[in-house]
Design a protein around this motif. Structure first.
Motif, PDB file in Angstrom:
ATOM      1  N   UNK A   1      12.412 -23.708  -2.989  1.00 26.19           N
ATOM      2  CA  UNK A   1      11.391 -24.423  -3.751  1.00 26.19           C
ATOM      3  C   UNK A   1      11.842 -24.628  -5.190  1.00 26.19           C
ATOM      4  N   UNK A   2      11.810 -25.872  -5.628  1.00 22.90           N
ATOM      5  CA  UNK A   2      11.942 -26.210  -7.038  1.00 22.90           C
ATOM      6  C   UNK A   2      10.548 -26.573  -7.535  1.00 22.90           C
ATOM      7  N   UNK A   3      10.010 -25.784  -8.458  1.00 20.13           N
ATOM      8  CA  UNK A   3       8.657 -26.007  -8.960  1.00 20.13           C
ATOM      9  C   UNK A   3       8.715 -26.580 -10.372  1.00 20.13           C
TER      10      UNK A   3
ATOM     11  N   UNK B   1       3.067 -23.071  -3.228  1.00 21.99           N
ATOM     12  CA  UNK B   1       4.307 -22.366  -3.531  1.00 21.99           C
ATOM     13  C   UNK B   1       4.368 -21.012  -2.833  1.00 21.99           C
ATOM     14  N   UNK B   2       3.294 -20.274  -2.877  1.00 22.86           N
ATOM     15  CA  UNK B   2       3.278 -18.946  -2.273  1.00 22.86           C
ATOM     16  C   UNK B   2       3.428 -19.020  -0.754  1.00 22.86           C
ATOM     17  N   UNK B   3       2.803 -20.018  -0.147  1.00 23.56           N
ATOM     18  CA  UNK B   3       2.936 -20.176   1.301  1.00 23.56           C
ATOM     19  C   UNK B   3       4.338 -20.631   1.691  1.00 23.56           C
ATOM     20  N   UNK B   4       4.920 -21.528   0.914  1.00 23.18           N
ATOM     21  CA  UNK B   4       6.291 -21.963   1.183  1.00 23.18           C
ATOM     22  C   UNK B   4       7.261 -20.793   1.040  1.00 23.18           C
TER      23      UNK B   4
ATOM     24  N   UNK C   1      14.803 -23.969   7.440  1.00 21.57           N
ATOM     25  CA  UNK C   1      14.502 -23.893   6.015  1.00 21.57           C
ATOM     26  C   UNK C   1      14.684 -25.266   5.373  1.00 21.57           C
ATOM     27  N   UNK C   2      13.715 -25.658   4.554  1.00 22.56           N
ATOM     28  CA  UNK C   2      13.775 -26.956   3.887  1.00 22.56           C
ATOM     29  C   UNK C   2      13.801 -26.790   2.370  1.00 22.56           C
TER      30      UNK C   2
END
Length: 215
Positions: free
Chosen positions: A27-29, A17-20, A1-2
């Motif tokens: 995820x920070x968006x 985002x959805x794939x990550x 996990x990254x």
């Protein structure tokens, strides 16, 4: 996990985002538009509204804590370029930026991007291969002139083995896998036999693959 910082939540950014999220990454968006941030909240760990061309704002995100920073801004190249440059100045480990044109890619690489993605160009090339040859089912470009292709089984290969056709010796192509009835077999040996309806995953120079499979 990254841990991933994703900047820009247009259509391209939302797909990333959805794939990550499906891959269970943190995820920070970030986007300057509130409605885009609200839309992506179910798929990300955290999200903020802000202008990433503002160094003070960008610095509050803790840039050096992210494994990868993705600049997915597609509607304003100047903002993309400034954001890319600031990320690197603030200690980003890896910056991947979106380009819409060749000249954009050159400027991004010169100003901090470690890698550049070019969705429109890459998709155009994929479509050119995919839809102009009946026997290509999929295509992944690996680098200059080399790709992985999923191709239909040539009729004259049916009931023959990998050893019989000697594709590596004759065409300099590697068979990575054989798909039969939707099942992928990656344990390829000289004794692997091809059956009717099989498809192949092959790796090689584009010209070698095109010549071998009459593309």
């Amino acid at each position: 996990m990254k841990s991933v910082l994703l900047i820009g939540l247009g259509r391209f950014g939302r797909h990333i985002a959805k794939n990550l999220d499906q891959m269970n990454h943190q995820i920070m968006a970030v986007d300057i538009k509130e409605e885009r941030v609200n839309e992506i909240l179910p798929y990300v760990t955290n999200a903020q509204i802000g202008d990433c061309t503002n160094e003070k704002f960008l610095n509050t995100l803790g840039i050096d804590n992210f494994d990868v920073c993705i600049v997915a801004i597609g509607d304003n190249f100047q903002n993309s370029l400034e954001t890319t440059s600031l990320l690197k100045e603030l200690g980003a480990k890896m910056v991947v930026s979106r380009a819409a044109r060749d000249v954009h890619a050159k400027f991004l690489l010169r100003n901090g991007a470690d890698e550049v993605v070019y969705p429109e160009k890459q998709l155009a090339k994929w479509m050119a291969f995919r839809y102009t040859a009946d026997n290509i089912l999929d295509y992944i470009e690996l680098g200059k002139d080399y790709s992985i292709f999923e191709v239909s089984m040539p009729k004259h290969w049916i009931e023959k083995t990998v050893g019989d056709i000697q594709v590596r010796k004759l065409h300099n192509i590697n068979i990575l896998a054989v798909k039969h009835n939707g099942e992928m077999n990656v344990k390829i040996s000289p004794e692997t036999r091809f059956l009717e309806g099989d498809t192949l995953l092959v790796l090689g120079h584009n010209k070698d693959v095109q010549k071998c499979f009459h593309i």
